[in-house]
Motif scaffolding. Structure first.
Motif: not given
Length: 621
Positions: A314-319
């Motif tokens: 997981s990333l900030v505002n996405g993956y």
């Protein structure tokens, strides 16, 4: 009008009040007070002047609604000492108060104003003397009237009195010191500090002062100019602001309070101010937790729609998708394919090749570092250690053998990279006493170390190995003698060389050496005691102790030390020795004895079991 006041507003208020017709015997409308007059009766106050002070107090009392449940009045006078004229609980009728005031005999001494304030705080305003409890919120007012400069300190005690909830009015007459008045009075000073030109005018001043105490609504009488609210106080007013706003420096206008500005909001990400309050807000990709302050990253992988073959990150505002070790992410960004480049290319790694996704890298054994070429590993000559050699100089060694010991030491130095930032070498010799031949920070090159070793003089006498270990721990490995700080993680190695049994106990200091992080090597020759050598050596013991039957055959120990201090240094150089050599025979003998002892112990155990079985059979018969 000759009245001198600190605040111009009070002059204006006085004019307005004088112009208005007042009903006779106006009583104070502010509700009950606990008021104590603190009167200066020093020698500078002449008799006729003191009479005007009596009238000042009587005139104010005359217009107060005094009584047990109304305003209570106390009077104290002071000069070099303090005298209680009457306390808050003494009289509840104006006539009794006036009679007591008219009976005051001035003290006519010094001017100890600070002492008087202390008395008012500690005695006059106590519940024992008639003051109402603080929780009833009945104002406590002290009116200090003085004509001179205090002969003691007033600033600190006045601050203590104000902190105790006492509102202080400072009235100066004629020769009074304005700085002292300001130091005593409550804030705002313009409403609590007054300077009267002469005693002749103090009665006129009393008329205005009673307005300061009594309920004239200045907010309705004056054009106050307050933006939000006007708050009337005795003889004056001040502006207030609605909730969520603060008063500006002009004392009239208001501005919204930035509740985030003080930094005490506790918001992890962002603080949003809103009219005296605030809310916390999280950055993009985070959600606000139940505590309404901290934030947690949104895990987009938990939504279950990522389609990653191996792992979702997981990333900030996405993956994004990630493959396991040995696999490569494909062009679709989701699927993975196995790959091991170490098996498909000439990687050139000296020790080991490790494949990664689409690439590889070389690694080295524990304790060695990868060189700048990214392929080879550093050898001992590139390593960093602090090495202290502790050599036996007792009389049993003999001078000719001591020269062999020095050659042995220099053989060890030969395979070390001696430099201030590389390996540092120190040397200690011991017999019945201990002597530092040179510390770790003495020599900067291997040649200098070897030259110093050859100059060492043989000590002779006893064998105090325990004392030598103690010296090594407390001195040789100290930063004062060149050992690098433990925080730098430079290995500390101690090598003890001995040819006989120690004449003192070694157990305590051998254990302390290892507990302090020193890697201990023990080298024994001739009559050295194996039990002591093992006790000195670090774990695993077999790798940290060596033995030679005599001084002439001990050079092979250097190779063993190479293998254990720096294993890679001896690679390809270890000579296969004949099992008939003396040291091999000694090792064989030791192993054989150990096996025989083990077999003897097992035989004893079996014999005991047989005897036990025989006893059990006999009992059954």
């Amino acid at each position: 009008m000759k009245l001198l006041l600190v605040a111009p507003l009070l002059l204006f208020a006085l004019t307005m009040l004088e112009a208005r017709p007042k009903p006779a015997a106006l009583k104070c409308k502010t509700g009950p007070l606990d008021i104590v007059f603190v009167i200066d009766s020093s020698r500078s106050v002449r008799p006729f002047e003191f009479e005007t002070m009596r009238r000042f107090m009587i005139d104010i009392i005359h217009n107060l609604d005094v009584g047990l449940n109304a305003t209570r009045v106390g009077v104290i006078q002071y000069s070099s000492q303090v005298q209680n004229v009457f306390s808050l609980k003494t009289y509840f009728k104006r006539a009794d108060m006036e009679k007591a005031i008219n009976s005051i005999v001035p003290l006519s001494q010094g001017t100890m104003t600070g002492l008087a304030i202390q008395y008012a705080m500690n005695v006059a305003f106590t519940t024992q003397e008639g003051a109402r409890e603080l929780h009833k919120k009945i104002p406590r007012v002290a009116v200090i009237v003085t004509d001179g400069r205090p002969q003691d300190r007033v600033t600190e005690v006045a601050a203590q009195a104000r902190d105790a909830g006492i509102e202080i009015y400072a009235v100066g007459v004629q020769r009074a010191d304005m700085n002292s008045l300001r130091a005593m009075a409550s804030h705002p000073l313009e409403q609590h500090v007054f300077l009267v030109e002469s005693f002749d005018l103090i009665q006129q001043f009393g008329k205005q002062f009673q307005d300061k105490l009594c309920g004239v609504d200045m907010c309705t009488e004056l054009d106050h100019g307050c933006q939000h609210t006007c708050v009337s106080v005795p003889g004056s007013f001040y502006c207030g602001c609605n909730p969520g706003y603060k008063l500006n420096a002009d004392g009239k206008t208001c501005s919204a309070i930035d509740a985030c500005a003080d930094g005490k909001h506790g918001c992890e990400h962002q603080c949003v101010s809103a009219r005296g309050s605030y809310t916390c807000r999280c950055r993009l990709g985070y959600s606000l937790n139940d505590d309404k302050k901290t934030c947690t990253a949104i895990n987009y992988c938990n939504f279950g729609n990522h389609s990653c073959q191996h792992e979702c990150v997981s990333l900030v505002n996405g993956y994004y998708c990630r493959c396991n070790d040995g696999f490569t992410l494909q062009a679709d960004g989701r699927s993975c394919q196995a790959t091991d480049l170490c098996n498909g290319v000439d990687h050139g790694c000296e020790f080991k090749c490790v494949s990664t996704s689409g690439s590889y890298h070389c690694i080295c054994p524990e304790g060695q570092q990868l060189q700048t070429d990214g392929k080879t590993c550093n050898k001992c000559k590139a390593g960093h250690i602090d090495l202290v050699l502790v050599i036996d100089g007792s009389k049993s060694v003999r001078p000719q053998n001591f020269e062999l010991v020095k050659q042995f030491v220099n053989q060890i130095v030969d395979f070390l990279d001696v430099s201030p930032h590389g390996t540092r070498v120190g040397l200690v010799q011991y017999s019945s006493r201990v002597r530092t031949e040179f510390p770790l920070n003495k020599y900067k090159t291997a040649n200098d170390v070897k030259a110093a070793v050859m100059k060492v003089e043989y000590m002779e006498k006893g064998t105090m190995t325990g004392l030598a270990l103690k010296h090594m721990i407390e001195h040789s490995f100290s930063e004062a003698e060149g050992a690098r700080p433990l925080s730098q993680n430079i290995p500390r190695i101690g090598l003890v060389f001995t040819d006989g049994r120690s004449q003192d106990d070694i157990s305590e200091w051998a254990m302390k050496a290892k507990e302090s992080g020193i890697v201990m090597f023990a080298v024994g020759v001739g009559k050295a005691v194996e039990e002591e050598l093992r006790e000195i050596a670090s774990e695993p013991v077999e790798q940290h102790f060596s033995y030679s039957a005599d001084f002439s055959t001990m050079t092979h120990i250097v190779d063993n030390l190479k293998l254990n201090i720096c294993p890679e240094e001896g690679k390809g150089e270890t000579e296969i020795r004949s099992p008939c050599e003396c040291e091999a025979l000694v090792q064989f003998q030791s192993n054989t004895v150990a096996i025989l002892e083990s077999l003897t112990e097992k035989l004893a155990q079996m014999t005991a079991r047989l005897e036990d079985l025989e006893n059990q059979i006999a009992k059954k018969k």
